[in-house]
Design an enzyme around this catalytic site. Structure first.
Site, PDB file in Angstrom:
ATOM      1  CB  CYS A   1      -4.188   5.866   5.827  1.00 49.26           C
ATOM      2  SG  CYS A   1      -3.363   4.605   4.823  1.00 49.26           S
TER       3      CYS A   1
ATOM      4  N   GLY B   1      -4.332  -0.983   6.397  1.00 50.63           N
ATOM      5  CA  GLY B   1      -4.125  -1.124   7.834  1.00 50.63           C
ATOM      6  C   GLY B   1      -5.395  -0.946   8.633  1.00 50.63           C
TER       7      GLY B   1
ATOM      8  CG  ASN C   1      -1.871   1.074   1.377  1.00 46.30           C
ATOM      9  OD1 ASN C   1      -2.422   1.272   2.446  1.00 46.30           O
ATOM     10  ND2 ASN C   1      -2.135   1.819   0.320  1.00 46.30           N
TER      11      ASN C   1
ATOM     12  NE  ARG D   1     -13.356   6.466   3.143  1.00 51.12           N
ATOM     13  CZ  ARG D   1     -13.789   7.366   4.014  1.00 51.12           C
ATOM     14  NH1 ARG D   1     -15.007   7.845   3.913  1.00 51.12           N
ATOM     15  NH2 ARG D   1     -13.003   7.794   4.982  1.00 51.12           N
TER      16      ARG D   1
ATOM     17  CG  ASN E   1     -12.416   2.191   3.538  1.00 53.82           C
ATOM     18  OD1 ASN E   1     -11.803   2.489   2.519  1.00 53.82           O
ATOM     19  ND2 ASN E   1     -12.558   3.042   4.558  1.00 53.82           N
TER      20      ASN E   1
ATOM     21  CG  ASN F   1      -8.415   7.648  -0.456  1.00 58.30           C
ATOM     22  OD1 ASN F   1      -7.459   7.221   0.204  1.00 58.30           O
ATOM     23  ND2 ASN F   1      -9.671   7.405  -0.131  1.00 58.30           N
TER      24      ASN F   1
ATOM     25  CG  ASN G   1     -10.659   4.684   7.601  1.00 60.81           C
ATOM     26  OD1 ASN G   1     -10.699   3.740   8.383  1.00 60.81           O
ATOM     27  ND2 ASN G   1      -9.776   4.725   6.618  1.00 60.81           N
TER      28      ASN G   1
ATOM     29  CG  HIS H   1     -12.976  -0.194   7.494  1.00 60.20           C
ATOM     30  ND1 HIS H   1     -12.203  -0.670   6.459  1.00 60.20           N
ATOM     31  CD2 HIS H   1     -12.285   0.846   8.019  1.00 60.20           C
ATOM     32  CE1 HIS H   1     -11.094   0.050   6.364  1.00 60.20           C
ATOM     33  NE2 HIS H   1     -11.122   0.982   7.302  1.00 60.20           N
TER      34      HIS H   1
ATOM     35  CG  ASN I   1      -0.923  -0.315   5.487  1.00 61.40           C
ATOM     36  OD1 ASN I   1      -0.498  -1.032   6.383  1.00 61.40           O
ATOM     37  ND2 ASN I   1      -1.758  -0.747   4.565  1.00 61.40           N
TER      38      ASN I   1
END
Length: 271
Positions: free
Chosen positions: A74, A210, A13, A201, A182, A65, A149, A151, A76
């Site tokens: 995020c 992650g 990623n 997304r 996501n 994004n 975020n 999910h 990662n």
């Protein structure tokens, strides 16, 4: 305007990280983020990361994004930023304060406590996020979690057999999810291991996510399917997720610095 950037990735990623803490402020627009993320005409990345000064942390992290949309979190990228800053670091985001530390070639980050209330995801209307009474073709009865975020998580017999490239964008943009979503499709192999694929997304299919690993792990722990810590293996490799109800999530995994370069922002599409 010449700007230094770092190309980094966490399990594939990948990110373009611009450290603007001690330079002229960088005006990041959706068009500029898209231009930098373009893999043919820009540097190329899943997400553009902009580090800005913070009065309460080592940096304020903004995340764009590849479609140019700014998002909250995020995992990662957080590991990569901690690795870039070195040692231990505090990172402020719109989703809250994050802390991380480097240990033995890996990076552990604390991402805060997950939220499960329907309006915290958010969903368009009230429902039980432990077993949502909705479905899309063969995918049904998902769980949902916000880990900075949003999910949605589907537990299936075999994650590799799901046409996530087709179903992912349908679910991401469904009116049930006013902030989009996501999409995670996971298979529990045993009480210590989960296999996961993610439609992110604004990005699409990704080698690793992650926050998706965190959302999937805490949902599986919440449902009694696995024990903590649990290894979540994505196409790009494994992450270790540790969580107990009422506690923050800790995610541990690699962060790789690929190269450093300079770009003239006046010449990109957002300049």
């Amino acid at each position: 305007m010449q700007v230094r950037f770092h190309k980094m990735h966490g399990l594939g990623n990948d990110f373009v990280v611009i450290d603007a803490r001690a330079t002229t402020p960088v005006a990041m627009t959706a068009a500029r983020a898209r231009a930098l993320a373009d893999r043919k005409t820009g540097i190329g990345c899943d997400q553009l990361i902009l580090l800005e000064p913070s009065d309460t942390a080592d940096a304020f992290m903004r995340i764009f994004n590849s479609d140019g949309g700014e998002v909250e979190a995020c995992g990662n990228a957080t590991r990569c930023v901690v690795s870039l800053l070195g040692g231990a670091a505090r990172i402020d985001t719109v989703a809250g304060m994050l802390e991380g530390r480097s240990l033995d070639g890996q990076v552990a980050v604390e991402l805060g406590a997950p939220r499960f209330d329907w309006d915290a995801i958010p969903l368009a209307y009230a429902m039980d996020t432990r077993a949502m009474p909705v479905g899309w073709e063969e995918l049904g009865s998902p769980m949902a979690a916000n880990v900075g975020n949003p999910h949605v998580i589907f537990f299936v017999a075999e994650t590799d057999k799901v046409a996530l490239d087709r179903l992912g964008p349908l679910i991401e943009t469904d009116p049930l999810f006013p902030a989009r979503i996501n999409v995670n499709v996971a298979t529990v192999d045993d009480r210590a291991n989960i296999r996961l694929r993610v439609w992110e997304r604004g990005v699409g299919l990704t080698d690793a996510c992650g926050t998706g690993a965190c959302a999937t792990a805490v949902s599986a722990i919440r449902a009694g399917l696995v024990d903590s810590p649990v290894t979540v293996t994505l196409p790009g490799g494994p992450l270790t997720i540790d969580w107990a109800p009422g506690r923050p999530i800790t995610m541990t995994g690699p962060a790789t610095h690929v190269f450093t370069g300079d770009i003239d922002l006046a010449t990109d599409a957002g300049g």
